[in-house]
Write an enzyme that holds these catalytic residues in place. Sequence first.
Site, PDB file in Angstrom:
ATOM      1  CG  HIS A 251      40.655  46.332 -57.094  1.00 59.48           C
ATOM      2  ND1 HIS A 251      40.005  45.573 -58.042  1.00 59.48           N
ATOM      3  CD2 HIS A 251      41.847  45.723 -56.898  1.00 59.48           C
ATOM      4  CE1 HIS A 251      40.778  44.559 -58.394  1.00 59.48           C
ATOM      5  NE2 HIS A 251      41.905  44.626 -57.710  1.00 59.48           N
TER       6      HIS A 251
ATOM      7  CG  ASP B  44      36.420  46.346 -52.243  1.00 55.96           C
ATOM      8  OD1 ASP B  44      36.789  45.370 -51.551  1.00 55.96           O
ATOM      9  OD2 ASP B  44      36.906  46.624 -53.357  1.00 55.96           O
TER      10      ASP B  44
ATOM     11  CD  GLN C  71      44.102  44.863 -50.347  1.00 57.33           C
ATOM     12  OE1 GLN C  71      44.856  44.655 -49.408  1.00 57.33           O
ATOM     13  NE2 GLN C  71      44.201  44.189 -51.486  1.00 57.33           N
TER      14      GLN C  71
ATOM     15  CE  LYS D  49      42.567  40.682 -52.618  1.00 54.96           C
ATOM     16  NZ  LYS D  49      43.607  41.039 -53.565  1.00 54.96           N
TER      17      LYS D  49
ATOM     18  CB  CYS E  93      43.412  46.040 -60.259  1.00 54.98           C
ATOM     19  SG  CYS E  93      44.001  44.539 -60.981  1.00 54.98           S
TER      20      CYS E  93
END
Length: 406
Positions: A123, A200, A203, A226, A364
């Site tokens: 991202h 990261d 997700q 999220k 993104c």
Amino acid sequence: MNKSIEEIRADFPILSQKVYGKPLIYLDNGATTQKPEVVISRVANLFRHTNANVHRGVHLLSDNVSEQYEAARETVRQYINASKKEEVVFTAGTTSSINTVAFSFGEKYVGEGDEILVSAMEHHANIVPWQMLCERKKAILKVIPFNDQGLLDMEEYKRLISSRTKLVAVAHASNVLGTINPIKEITAIAHKEGIPVLVDGAQSIQHGIVDVQDLDCDFFVFSGHKIYGPTGVGVLYGREKWLEAMPPYQGGGDMVANVTFARTTYNDLPFKFEAGTTNYPAAIGLATALDYVTSIGREEIAGREKHLLEIATRELSAISGVRIYGTAQDKVSVISFLPGEVHQYDAGMILDKMGIAVRTGTHCAQPVMDRYGIPGTVRASIAFYNTEEEMYALASGVRQVMEMFA
Ligand code: PLP
């Protein structure tokens, strides 16, 4: 699951809404998830009954909020299995967590000619802060490629690691392709050379078990919104030895121990990285969201989402002309596709009129689009509160869109 799907859906007030007179089918969970009533009321009740600035007062309300805030930190610690509360920093979100590390770690450890390694499926939040750091320090950004299926090229990863590599920053799961990356392998390879790894988790956190000790990562970042929590809060997990050694990112209240014009000393972890009034209502709301997810069952959530992803993948694949991007075996419940020659924005807009909310565009992650030579995709991202019927409705909607443009 210990609740029926009807009971789960009833926990989320927004899901019973209609859009354009049709039942809302919310498949944009990768962008943000909906909030259960327990989270909404926890935040509202805080403002209603116990609001005061955190860590600031000796009065009852401030004490109460400070207690809730530190309890929220402990909830996060347990959720990600960090070994210490000091390793859990509240930030404004994933982007803010990554910028904190890029600035603070970068300030201390990165110099001219050094290298930062990211992957081609990141991202923008896990690209641009590193580019900015490289620009400041005259360092070099190197990129691990991925194949057509959406799998990282691990041989190339090994080749790219050099004596100048200072940090590896990689997504746990891709927000476009859904690929779950082999983080344990990535950290093992980097650690052999003494290189820290930032993961990261924007997700991955919402889709199953995240155990930072098992992943053996040095930094793990995610956003509250999220994972069914409020916006404006996120987490930076950092191994104590790194956070201790890194300079503060921002200066201000609460991050200091003693301030004089001659010299200022900094507070202990994690407060050293929490300058100013934090978003304590959101942090407390995030803890409620994590408790809610735990009460549903993290493995049950992952299992249900996998099942829904299988249906959506099967049904979309059966439509002639649909191309799916990201076909790894190990995926989170994200499915990116293009419906024949129909432009992704047209598809998204028509699906919207059918009550189906999907994301369209580059998500993104422009380099992912460049890798495939496409301008964007339609992305359906699935949460455990979605239903089998919604997967069929998505496929049927896509079929109708393609027929309209045929
Ligand atoms: N990283 C990934 C993989 C994401 O999917 C996102 C958001 O979609 C982010 C980072 C940025 O998250 P936020 O906008 O909450 O900071």
